[in-house]
Design a protein around this motif. Structure first.
Motif, short mmCIF file in Angstrom:
data_model
loop_
_atom_site.label_atom_id
_atom_site.label_comp_id
_atom_site.label_asym_id
_atom_site.label_seq_id
_atom_site.Cartn_x
_atom_site.Cartn_y
_atom_site.Cartn_z
N LYS A 33 31.13 32.44 -99.02
CA LYS A 33 32.26 32.25 -99.93
C LYS A 33 32.11 31.00 -100.81
O LYS A 33 32.63 30.96 -101.93
N ASN A 34 31.42 29.97 -100.33
CA ASN A 34 31.32 28.72 -101.08
C ASN A 34 30.12 28.72 -102.04
O ASN A 34 29.28 29.62 -101.99
N LYS A 35 30.05 27.69 -102.87
CA LYS A 35 28.97 27.61 -103.86
C LYS A 35 27.62 27.32 -103.22
O LYS A 35 26.58 27.67 -103.76
N THR A 36 27.66 26.62 -102.08
CA THR A 36 26.42 26.27 -101.40
C THR A 36 26.45 26.80 -99.97
O THR A 36 27.52 26.99 -99.39
N ARG A 42 27.56 21.64 -94.77
CA ARG A 42 27.22 21.44 -96.19
C ARG A 42 26.99 19.96 -96.49
O ARG A 42 27.11 19.10 -95.62
N THR A 241 25.83 33.58 -102.69
CA THR A 241 26.88 32.56 -102.61
C THR A 241 28.03 32.95 -103.53
O THR A 241 27.91 33.85 -104.37
N GLU A 242 29.16 32.25 -103.36
CA GLU A 242 30.38 32.55 -104.11
C GLU A 242 30.75 34.03 -103.99
O GLU A 242 31.19 34.67 -104.95
N ASP A 422 38.12 25.91 -96.94
CA ASP A 422 36.67 26.11 -97.14
C ASP A 422 36.04 27.04 -96.11
O ASP A 422 35.06 27.72 -96.40
#
Length: 490
Positions: A33-36, A42, A241-242, A422
Motif C-alpha cells: 500500500k505504501n510508496k516504499t 521502512r 507499490t502504492e 500506514d
C-alpha cells in the motif's frame, strides 16, 4: 502455466515468503500500500539524515544466515555487518549507567563489579538460556503452530516447568541487584509482554543478547529489506507499490485473488503479511475466523511514540543503543498492560546510529531515534507528542549532562495514528501479539484460514511471534504450508 500467489504487504515476513514460494516455482506478486517496501521496517531520509523507521536492533544473526543460506547466499553478499561494542548502555540515574559490551566474558566482569558473586550466577543463567536457544531457534520456532504436539519433544518435556514459571521469577530468584535484574528482564520486552507474563523458556532472548551480541548493518536495518527485495526479484517476484488491497476475492469459500484500486488480480493462492485483524476485514463477516471480541481479549505488544531527530552536533555520554531505566518499570508497565494510559514518567530508548555509521548523518551531526513504549489504542494528538518529547529530552539532558534541545535541526514523530494509517495496525500496535503462555505456538492465530481455502497469513500476529527474526521464520513457515497444501501446477 505456473501456480500464482498474490501476497499482501512487503514487510519481512511477506518478502521472505515470496522468496521461498518463488524458489519453489510459484509465480509471485506482492502488493504494497505504501510508496516504499518494508512494512514497519521502512526508512526515512531527510536533510542528509537516514533513519530506520521501525526495527533498529539486529539480533540473532544465525536466523538471517539460515534464511539466506536457503538460497545459497550469505548476508555479506548484500550488506556489511558490524558487531557493536558496546552493544548498549543502560542509564539508571544522572551519569550513572552500566555498559553491556560485546562478549559474555566482559559482561560477566561488569556484573561481578556491580554485584559480587553474580558472575557465577550469570554463567549458569546464560548456559541455561543457550540450551533454550538451541531448542527454540533450531527446532521449535520452525513449526507451523498447527498442533500442541509440536511443543512436545524429549528436550521440551525436560523443561516443562519453564513454560509455567516466568522470566521475572527466574531472574529475581538468582539476582538481587535491581539494576542487574532490569538488564536481564530487558530482552523479553522484544516479545511484547511483561517479564511477569513471559514463560521462563523465553530466557533464550538473554542468550541472543549476551551470547550472540548486537549488530548493525552498515547504512541501517533497511539494507536487510533491500537485500531480500534483491533476492526476491532475482527469483522472479513482482512487487507493486502504492497498491493497497481493498478486498480478498472469494468464490465457493476459496480465495481466488485480490482487488486493488478497482482492479481484480486473480491468483491460485493469497498470502497476507498485513495486519491479521485488518486482513480479515477484507472478507465477508461469515468468512472471518476471529471475532472482534477475540481480538479485544488478546494481549497485544505495545505501540510506540517515536521521534526521529537531527542534531547539529555530536552527542556525548551515549552509545549506539542507550536505554533509560531511571524510572519505575513496573509503573510504566501497568500503564501499558493493566490500565492503559499515557505513562506519567516513561522509560525510553534512544538510538544514535551515526555514532557507528558515517552514512546516516552529515559530518559533525547526529541522528537520534527516541522510542517510548505505549499501550495500543490510546488517544494520539500532536499536543501529547510534543509534551512527551519535552519530557524525555529534559530527562535525557539531565541524565547525560549535556544540552541537546537547542541543537535540534528537525524532528519527526510516529505514533499510534501512524501505525494505523500506514500499516492498518490493530489499535496501532507496533510489535504484534505478545508471546505470553496462552499466546504461544499453536495458541496464536493460524497461518492457514480455517474458513477460506487457499488463504494464508504470515507475520507477527501469527507464529512464531513478534520481532524481525521471527518474521523471517514466519515467511518460511507459510511458504512451506502453501507448498504442502496447494499442488504446484507446471
Amino acid at each position: 502455466m505456473k501456480t500464482t500467489v498474490n501476497i499482501i504487504g512487503s514487510g519481512f515476513s511477506s518478502l521472505a515468503s515470496a522468496c521461498y514460494l518463488a524458489k519453489a516455482g510459484y509465480e509471485v506478486t506482492i502488493f504494497e500500500k505504501n510508496k516504499t517496501i518494508g512494512g514497519r521496517a521502512r526508512q526515512l531520509q531527510t536533510q542528509g539524515f537516514t533513519f530506520d523507521i521501525g526495527p533498529t536492533w539486529y539480533w540473532m544473526p544465525d536466523v538471517f544466515e539460515r534464511f539466506f543460506s536457503d538460497f545459497n547466499k550469505k548476508p555479506s553478499d548484500y550488506y556489511t555487518l558490524e558487531k557493536l561494542n558496546p552493544a548498549y548502555s543502560v542509564y539508571f540515574g544522572k551519569d550513572d549507567f552500566i555498559t553491556i559490551e560485546d562478549t559474555l566474558e566482559k559482561i560477566i566482569i561488569a556484573f561481578e563489579k556491580e554485584e559480587p558473586g553474580s558472575s557465577k550466577k550469570l554463567k549458569t543463567f546464560i548456559e541455561q538460556a543457550k540450551h533454550n536457544y538451541d531448542i527454540a531457534i533450531k527446532d521449535l520456532v520452525y513449526n507451523p503452530g498447527v498442533s500442541p504436539l509440536e511443543l512436545i519433544t524429549p528436550a521440551t518435556i525436560k523443561k516443562i516447568n519453564q513454560f509455567f514459571s516466568t522470566i521475572k521469577k527466574d531472574v529475581r530468584k538468582s539476582f538481587k541487584n535491581d539494576r542487574l535484574v532490569k538488564i536481564l528482564e530487558f530482552p523479553v520486552l522484544f516479545l511484547g509482554a511483561k517479564p511477569s507474563d513471559t514463560p521462563s523458556f523465553y530466557s533464550f532472548m538473554n542468550y541472543a543478547d549476551f551470547g550472540l551480541g548486537t549488530f548493525h548493518p552498515k547504512k541501517g536495518m533497511y539494507q536487510v529489506i533491500l537485500a531480500i527485495e534483491k533476492l526476491a526479484k532475482s527469483l522472479g517476484v513482482i512487487i507493486k507499490t502504492e497498491n493497497s488491497v481493498d478486498r480478498i476475492i472469494v468464490n465457493n469459500k476459496k480465495a481466488i485473488g485480490i482487488e486493488s484500486k478497482g482492479t481484480k488480480y486473480y491468483s491460485d493462492v493469497v498470502v497476507s503479511g498485513a495486519d491479521y485483524h485488518h486482513t480479515e476485514t477484507l472478507l465477508d463477516k461469515s468468512l472471518r475466523q476471529y471475532t472482534e471480541s477475540y481480538w479485544q481479549k488478546k494481549t497485544f505488544a505495545p505501540s510506540s511514540l517515536l521521534f526521529y531527530v537531527g542534531f547539529d552536533k555530536k552527542l556525548k555520554n551515549v552509545n549506539h543503543h542507550t536505554l533509560f531505566f531511571d524510572v519505575d518499570f513496573d509503573v510504566h508497565a501497568k500503564a501499558i498492560y493493566d490500565h492503559p494510559k499515557w505513562p506519567e514518567n516513561p522509560l525510553f530508548y534512544a538510538s544514535f546510529p551515526s555514532i557507528t555509521d558515517e552514512h546516516v548523518a552529515p559530518e559533525g551531526k547526529e541522528a537520534g531515534i527516541f522510542l517510548i513504549p505505549l499501550a495500543p489504542g490510546l488517544e494520539d494528538t500532536p499536543e501529547l507528542r510534543a509534551t512527551y518529547f519535552n519530557k524525555i529530552i529534559k530527562r535525557f539532558e539531565e541524565l547525560t549532562s549535556q544540552n541537546v534541545k537547542d541543537h535540534v535541526i528537525f524532528k519527526e514523530s510516529f505514533c499510534i495514528n501512524d501505525f494505523i494509517k500506514d500499516y492498518n495496525s490493530y489499535k496501532g500496535n507496533a510489535y504484534g501479539m505478545a508471546n505470553t503462555l496462552l499466546q504461544t505456538a499453536f495458541l496464536r492465530p493460524k497461518l492457514k484460514s480455517k474458513k477460506v481455502d487457499n488463504l494464508f497469513f504470515t507475520g507477527q500476529l501469527t507464529v512464531p511471534g513478534p520481532g524481525v527474526p521471527p518474521s523471517l521464520i514466519s515467511g518460511k513457515l507459510v511458504a512451506d504450508l502453501v507448498t504442502k497444501h496447494h499442488k504446484l501446477l507446471v
